[in-house]
Write an enzyme that holds these catalytic residues in place. Structure first.
Site, PDB file in Angstrom:
ATOM      1  N   PHE A   4       0.860  -1.188   0.000  1.00 21.13           N
ATOM      2  CA  PHE A   4       0.000   0.000   0.000  1.00 21.13           C
ATOM      3  C   PHE A   4       0.891   1.231   0.000  1.00 21.13           C
ATOM      4  N   LEU A  43       1.145   5.034   0.213  1.00 20.64           N
ATOM      5  CA  LEU A  43       0.585   6.361   0.472  1.00 20.64           C
ATOM      6  C   LEU A  43       1.725   7.343   0.806  1.00 20.64           C
ATOM      7  N   ARG A  83      13.581 -15.522  39.261  1.00 23.51           N
ATOM      8  CA  ARG A  83      14.864 -14.856  39.513  1.00 23.51           C
ATOM      9  C   ARG A  83      15.009 -14.545  41.007  1.00 23.51           C
ATOM     10  N   GLU A 114       0.943   4.312  10.393  1.00 24.08           N
ATOM     11  CA  GLU A 114      -0.531   4.363  10.456  1.00 24.08           C
ATOM     12  C   GLU A 114      -1.012   5.578  11.245  1.00 24.08           C
ATOM     13  N   HIS A 171       1.726   9.049  16.979  1.00 24.70           N
ATOM     14  CA  HIS A 171       1.106   9.302  18.289  1.00 24.70           C
ATOM     15  C   HIS A 171       0.517  10.723  18.328  1.00 24.70           C
ATOM     16  N   PHE A 179      -4.158  20.559  12.624  1.00 27.88           N
ATOM     17  CA  PHE A 179      -3.052  19.951  11.863  1.00 27.88           C
ATOM     18  C   PHE A 179      -2.222  20.998  11.137  1.00 27.88           C
TER      19      PHE A 179
HETATM   20  P1  TGC Z   1      -8.852  16.109   5.953  1.00 32.74           P
HETATM   21  O1  TGC Z   1      -9.136  17.420   5.296  1.00 32.74           O
HETATM   22  O2  TGC Z   1      -9.143  15.937   7.417  1.00 32.74           O
HETATM   23  O3  TGC Z   1      -9.622  14.922   5.192  1.00 32.74           O
HETATM   24  C1  TGC Z   1      -9.580  14.827   3.777  1.00 32.74           C
HETATM   25  C2  TGC Z   1     -10.816  14.102   3.316  1.00 32.74           C
HETATM   26  O4  TGC Z   1     -10.820  12.776   3.849  1.00 32.74           O
HETATM   27  C3  TGC Z   1     -11.988  12.556   4.658  1.00 32.74           C
HETATM   28  N1  TGC Z   1     -11.566  11.699   5.765  1.00 32.74           N
HETATM   29  C4  TGC Z   1     -11.870  10.408   5.865  1.00 32.74           C
HETATM   30  N2  TGC Z   1     -12.628   9.628   5.086  1.00 32.74           N
HETATM   31  C5  TGC Z   1     -12.736   8.334   5.454  1.00 32.74           C
HETATM   32  N3  TGC Z   1     -12.136   7.828   6.524  1.00 32.74           N
HETATM   33  C6  TGC Z   1     -11.362   8.588   7.319  1.00 32.74           C
HETATM   34  N4  TGC Z   1     -10.731   8.077   8.365  1.00 32.74           N
HETATM   35  C7  TGC Z   1     -11.207   9.956   7.002  1.00 32.74           C
HETATM   36  N5  TGC Z   1     -10.517  10.983   7.551  1.00 32.74           N
HETATM   37  C8  TGC Z   1     -10.763  12.050   6.780  1.00 32.74           C
HETATM   38  C9  TGC Z   1     -12.415  13.939   5.069  1.00 32.74           C
HETATM   39  O5  TGC Z   1     -13.775  13.952   5.415  1.00 32.74           O
HETATM   40  C10 TGC Z   1     -12.104  14.740   3.833  1.00 32.74           C
HETATM   41  O6  TGC Z   1     -13.119  14.460   2.881  1.00 32.74           O
HETATM   42  P2  TGC Z   1     -13.566  15.572   1.833  1.00 32.74           P
HETATM   43  O7  TGC Z   1     -14.678  14.917   1.071  1.00 32.74           O
HETATM   44  O8  TGC Z   1     -14.003  16.749   2.665  1.00 32.74           O
HETATM   45  O9  TGC Z   1     -12.372  15.871   0.994  1.00 32.74           O
HETATM   46  O10 TGC Z   1      -7.343  15.730   5.646  1.00 32.74           O
HETATM   47  P3  TGC Z   1      -5.985  16.443   6.078  1.00 32.74           P
HETATM   48  O11 TGC Z   1      -5.172  16.620   4.839  1.00 32.74           O
HETATM   49  O12 TGC Z   1      -6.244  17.646   6.942  1.00 32.74           O
HETATM   50  O13 TGC Z   1      -5.264  15.313   6.965  1.00 32.74           O
HETATM   51  C11 TGC Z   1      -5.848  14.823   8.125  1.00 32.74           C
HETATM   52  C12 TGC Z   1      -4.916  13.791   8.799  1.00 32.74           C
HETATM   53  C13 TGC Z   1      -3.634  14.472   9.264  1.00 32.74           C
HETATM   54  C14 TGC Z   1      -5.659  13.258  10.006  1.00 32.74           C
HETATM   55  C15 TGC Z   1      -4.598  12.636   7.824  1.00 32.74           C
HETATM   56  O14 TGC Z   1      -3.954  13.048   6.703  1.00 32.74           O
HETATM   57  C16 TGC Z   1      -3.829  11.522   8.485  1.00 32.74           C
HETATM   58  O15 TGC Z   1      -4.418  10.604   9.031  1.00 32.74           O
HETATM   59  N6  TGC Z   1      -2.441  11.510   8.417  1.00 32.74           N
HETATM   60  C17 TGC Z   1      -1.666  10.379   8.874  1.00 32.74           C
HETATM   61  C18 TGC Z   1      -1.129   9.629   7.674  1.00 32.74           C
HETATM   62  C19 TGC Z   1      -1.061   8.153   7.911  1.00 32.74           C
HETATM   63  O16 TGC Z   1      -1.658   7.590   8.823  1.00 32.74           O
HETATM   64  N7  TGC Z   1      -0.347   7.453   7.043  1.00 32.74           N
HETATM   65  C20 TGC Z   1      -0.302   6.039   7.115  1.00 32.74           C
HETATM   66  C21 TGC Z   1       0.340   5.460   5.881  1.00 32.74           C
HETATM   67  S1  TGC Z   1       0.073   3.720   5.708  1.00 32.74           S
HETATM   68  C22 TGC Z   1       1.019   3.019   6.885  1.00 32.74           C
HETATM   69  O17 TGC Z   1       1.611   3.618   7.705  1.00 32.74           O
HETATM   70  C23 TGC Z   1       1.041   1.555   6.862  1.00 32.74           C
HETATM   71  S2  TGC Z   1       2.028   0.814   8.080  1.00 32.74           S
HETATM   72  C24 TGC Z   1       1.371  -0.692   7.891  1.00 32.74           C
HETATM   73  C25 TGC Z   1       1.925  -1.748   8.697  1.00 32.74           C
HETATM   74  O18 TGC Z   1       3.062  -2.178   8.422  1.00 32.74           O
HETATM   75  O19 TGC Z   1       1.175  -2.256   9.582  1.00 32.74           O
HETATM   76  P1  FAD Z   2       6.537  13.179   9.655  1.00 36.91           P
HETATM   77  O1  FAD Z   2       5.173  13.328   9.090  1.00 36.91           O
HETATM   78  O2  FAD Z   2       7.668  13.889   8.999  1.00 36.91           O
HETATM   79  O3  FAD Z   2       6.512  13.466  11.192  1.00 36.91           O
HETATM   80  C1  FAD Z   2       7.695  13.741  11.964  1.00 36.91           C
HETATM   81  C2  FAD Z   2       7.238  14.216  13.348  1.00 36.91           C
HETATM   82  O4  FAD Z   2       6.478  15.407  13.227  1.00 36.91           O
HETATM   83  C3  FAD Z   2       6.334  13.178  14.043  1.00 36.91           C
HETATM   84  O5  FAD Z   2       6.637  13.140  15.419  1.00 36.91           O
HETATM   85  C4  FAD Z   2       4.947  13.758  13.845  1.00 36.91           C
HETATM   86  O6  FAD Z   2       4.040  13.363  14.879  1.00 36.91           O
HETATM   87  C5  FAD Z   2       5.217  15.242  13.865  1.00 36.91           C
HETATM   88  N1  FAD Z   2       4.188  15.996  13.136  1.00 36.91           N
HETATM   89  C6  FAD Z   2       3.882  15.943  11.823  1.00 36.91           C
HETATM   90  N2  FAD Z   2       2.855  16.738  11.527  1.00 36.91           N
HETATM   91  C7  FAD Z   2       2.474  17.306  12.690  1.00 36.91           C
HETATM   92  C8  FAD Z   2       1.429  18.213  13.063  1.00 36.91           C
HETATM   93  N3  FAD Z   2       0.549  18.688  12.146  1.00 36.91           N
HETATM   94  N4  FAD Z   2       1.346  18.588  14.344  1.00 36.91           N
HETATM   95  C9  FAD Z   2       2.197  18.094  15.276  1.00 36.91           C
HETATM   96  N5  FAD Z   2       3.198  17.237  14.997  1.00 36.91           N
HETATM   97  C10 FAD Z   2       3.316  16.839  13.716  1.00 36.91           C
HETATM   98  N6  FAD Z   2       3.450   4.158   4.754  1.00 36.91           N
HETATM   99  C11 FAD Z   2       2.710   3.646   3.731  1.00 36.91           C
HETATM  100  O7  FAD Z   2       2.094   4.398   2.958  1.00 36.91           O
HETATM  101  N7  FAD Z   2       2.600   2.293   3.546  1.00 36.91           N
HETATM  102  C12 FAD Z   2       3.242   1.402   4.344  1.00 36.91           C
HETATM  103  O8  FAD Z   2       3.117   0.198   4.170  1.00 36.91           O
HETATM  104  C13 FAD Z   2       4.054   1.913   5.409  1.00 36.91           C
HETATM  105  N8  FAD Z   2       4.781   1.055   6.181  1.00 36.91           N
HETATM  106  C14 FAD Z   2       5.656   1.569   7.094  1.00 36.91           C
HETATM  107  C15 FAD Z   2       6.531   0.690   7.771  1.00 36.91           C
HETATM  108  C16 FAD Z   2       7.466   1.215   8.670  1.00 36.91           C
HETATM  109  C17 FAD Z   2       8.433   0.281   9.357  1.00 36.91           C
HETATM  110  C18 FAD Z   2       7.519   2.596   8.940  1.00 36.91           C
HETATM  111  C19 FAD Z   2       8.499   3.160   9.941  1.00 36.91           C
HETATM  112  C20 FAD Z   2       6.659   3.446   8.273  1.00 36.91           C
HETATM  113  C21 FAD Z   2       5.751   2.954   7.339  1.00 36.91           C
HETATM  114  N9  FAD Z   2       4.931   3.819   6.589  1.00 36.91           N
HETATM  115  C22 FAD Z   2       4.138   3.327   5.577  1.00 36.91           C
HETATM  116  C23 FAD Z   2       5.082   5.251   6.722  1.00 36.91           C
HETATM  117  C24 FAD Z   2       4.391   5.850   7.960  1.00 36.91           C
HETATM  118  O9  FAD Z   2       3.005   5.856   7.809  1.00 36.91           O
HETATM  119  C25 FAD Z   2       4.954   7.239   8.198  1.00 36.91           C
HETATM  120  O10 FAD Z   2       6.281   7.073   8.670  1.00 36.91           O
HETATM  121  C26 FAD Z   2       4.134   8.052   9.168  1.00 36.91           C
HETATM  122  O11 FAD Z   2       2.861   8.343   8.643  1.00 36.91           O
HETATM  123  C27 FAD Z   2       4.828   9.357   9.586  1.00 36.91           C
HETATM  124  O12 FAD Z   2       5.314  10.045   8.486  1.00 36.91           O
HETATM  125  P2  FAD Z   2       6.858  10.560   8.473  1.00 36.91           P
HETATM  126  O13 FAD Z   2       7.712   9.406   8.819  1.00 36.91           O
HETATM  127  O14 FAD Z   2       7.073  11.241   7.186  1.00 36.91           O
HETATM  128  O15 FAD Z   2       6.938  11.568   9.670  1.00 36.91           O
END
Ligand code: TGC
Ligand code: FAD
Length: 392
Positions: free
Chosen positions: A136, A138, A276, A371, A374, A391
């Site tokens: 995936f 993103l 222990r 995902e 924190h 944000f």
């Molecule tokens: P924002 O303006 O809040 O939202 C944009 C649009 O999305 C809608 N929306 C959702 N829809 C469905 N489900 C949700 N949970 C939703 N959250 C928001 C929202 O209503 C809006 O819709 P529309 O129609 O108005 O456009 O977006 P923003 O740009 O301000 O960002 C909000 C924020 C910071 C919370 C979001 O971008 C976020 O969650 N950031 C964190 C990124 C993240 O979690 N990345 C993960 C990557 S994948 C990964 O890490 C896999 S690890 C896997 C593993 O190994 O287990």
């Molecule tokens: P940044 O976004 O650069 O954040 C750095 C610091 O700034 C963090 O402490 C954060 O909390 C803080 N920060 C950022 N924005 C704000 C704010 N608005 N206010 C306050 N603090 C803020 N992604 C995928 O798409 N697919 C995957 O399968 C996937 N797998 C992963 C596997 C591993 C082992 C790891 C480590 C990461 C993976 N990720 C994946 C990526 C992961 O989702 C990102 O690392 C995560 O979303 C944080 O993004 P970043 O590392 O760029 O940190």
């Protein structure tokens, strides 16, 4: 090789809330892990390699798409079953749970929810058996917490699209057969594309030097003028909400999984503290060690209650993004604290790979960041209760 002595801990008799089917699913996953994965996990962790030979077994315990309907090869289970499988997997290793939750919630889920019937038939059954592995995409090098600013993009080129850009930190990438890639079209609208291994210009370099999640394969997804057939676009949903909705499902699985890692650390610390001897007594007899153990099981039990209720809401289709964020954030933080306390209870042995503690602790440093970090989950709760996004 370490013998896996883990026994579950159920301080508030949560098992009474589970059906016989739930318990069977959990116990089968636990038995398979003890037999097939626990004996090899430390070795693979040290080698920084995912043990690919376990993929068919992982599929057989419902590790791939447990809640996807049976007509598409899934197990058709409920959300509590999904959570229990994630808990057992992460009790062994967060990387194992990662492989499974990416495949289930970040690859099968979007294809099932937003894919065409042809895409579902082509990919879901093979993903369910593990014949195909998915990833995936993103996160980008310059866009992690803020995926809406991504620059990966595709252009219409007649009967296909041309995809350019790069994704970073992608679980399963080096071994994936198909990647669900989120990219912007010429109007800046985000869509999901199914990019298949073998498409010209598509490469998946592995990320080395990870000191966390070492038994999970992580890499990049690089797109250099990749020709993606038009039928590979997910037609059912566009916009940032599409990938974020997949994250809801994966974050829910992590909330359960983190409890598993905490339980394993607590289990090991409790046993070690009784065995222990120092100053002529088991260290479990000292109040300071009892305080650590008592606080661990209290926090684990609170997380179990929070997460079981979330599972009920998820089954009813009522769990909100903010509720899921609260559980993911709370449980991973709890597990990290439990791991650190367990490390201290083990004294010097706590840093050895004879015990799973340091591996869990290092793994959880990834889980607390991916995902949604924190901090981001706190801001999601803050926005939910105040109505004001903080944000930007
Ligand atoms: P924002 O303006 O809040 O939202 C944009 C649009 O999305 C809608 N929306 C959702 N829809 C469905 N489900 C949700 N949970 C939703 N959250 C928001 C929202 O209503 C809006 O819709 P529309 O129609 O108005 O456009 O977006 P923003 O740009 O301000 O960002 C909000 C924020 C910071 C919370 C979001 O971008 C976020 O969650 N950031 C964190 C990124 C993240 O979690 N990345 C993960 C990557 S994948 C990964 O890490 C896999 S690890 C896997 C593993 O190994 O287990
Ligand atoms: P940044 O976004 O650069 O954040 C750095 C610091 O700034 C963090 O402490 C954060 O909390 C803080 N920060 C950022 N924005 C704000 C704010 N608005 N206010 C306050 N603090 C803020 N992604 C995928 O798409 N697919 C995957 O399968 C996937 N797998 C992963 C596997 C591993 C082992 C790891 C480590 C990461 C993976 N990720 C994946 C990526 C992961 O989702 C990102 O690392 C995560 O979303 C944080 O993004 P970043 O590392 O760029 O940190």
């Amino acid at each position: 090789m370490r013998t896996d002595l883990y026994q579950g801990h159920d301080y508030y008799l949560m098992d009474d809330l589970l059906s016989d089917e739930h318990k069977l699913i959990r116990d089968s996953a636990r038995a398979w892990i003890k037999k097939e994965v626990s004996p090899i996990i430390e070795d693979y962790y040290e080698r920084a390699e995912f043990p690919k030979q376990i993929v068919p077994g992982l599929a057989s315990i419902g590790g791939f798409g447990p809640y996807i309907p049976e007509e598409y090869g899934g197990a058709g289970l409920d959300q509590i079953s999904y959570g229990l499988i994630m808990q057992e997997l992460e009790r062994c290793d967060s990387g194992l749970r990662s492989t499974s939750s990416v495949q289930s919630s970040l690859v099968m889920f979007p294809i099932w929810k937003y894919g065409s019937e042809e895409q579902k038939q082509k990919f879901l059954p093979k993903l369910a058996t593990g014949e195909f592995i998915g990833s995936f995409g993103l996160t980008e090098p310059d866009h992690g917490s803020d995926p809406g600013s991504m620059i990966t993009n595709f252009k219409d080129a007649g009967d296909h699209y041309i995809l350019n850009g790069a994704k970073m930190w992608i679980s399963n990438s080096p071994m994936c057969d198909v990647a669900v890639v989120w990219a912007k079209n010429e109007d800046g609208r985000i869509h999901g594309l199914l990019v298949e291994r073998g498409m010209e210009g598509f490469t998946t370099p592995e990320t080395h030097g990870k000191l966390s999640l070492r038994a999970s394969a992580t890499g990049e997804l690089v797109f250099d003028n990749v020709k993606v057939p038009k039928e590979n676009l997910l037609p059912g949903r566009s916009g940032l909400g599409a990938p974020l909705s997949c994250l809801d499902s994966a974050r829910y699985g992590i909330a359960w999984g983190a409890i598993g890692a905490a339980l394993d650390c607590y289990d090991s610390a409790l046993r070690y503290s009784k065995e222990r001897i120092q100053f002529g007594k088991p260290i479990a007899a000292f109040q300071l060690q009892q305080k650590k153990l008592a606080e661990m099981i209290t926090e684990i039990t609170k997380a179990q209650l929070l997460t079981f209720r979330l599972g009920q809401l998820k089954n009813e289709g009522r769990a909100t993004t903010a509720q899921i964020s609260m559980a993911k954030r709370n449980n991973v933080d709890m597990a990290l604290k439990v791991a650190r306390e367990a490390r201290q209870i083990h004294g010097g042995m706590g840093i050895s790979n004879e015990y799973p503690i340091m591996r869990h602790m290092a793994n959880l440093e990834s889980v607390v960041t991916y995902e949604g970090t924190h901090d981001i989950h706190l801001l999601i709760t803050g926005m939910d209760i105040t109505g004001i996004p903080a944000f930007k």
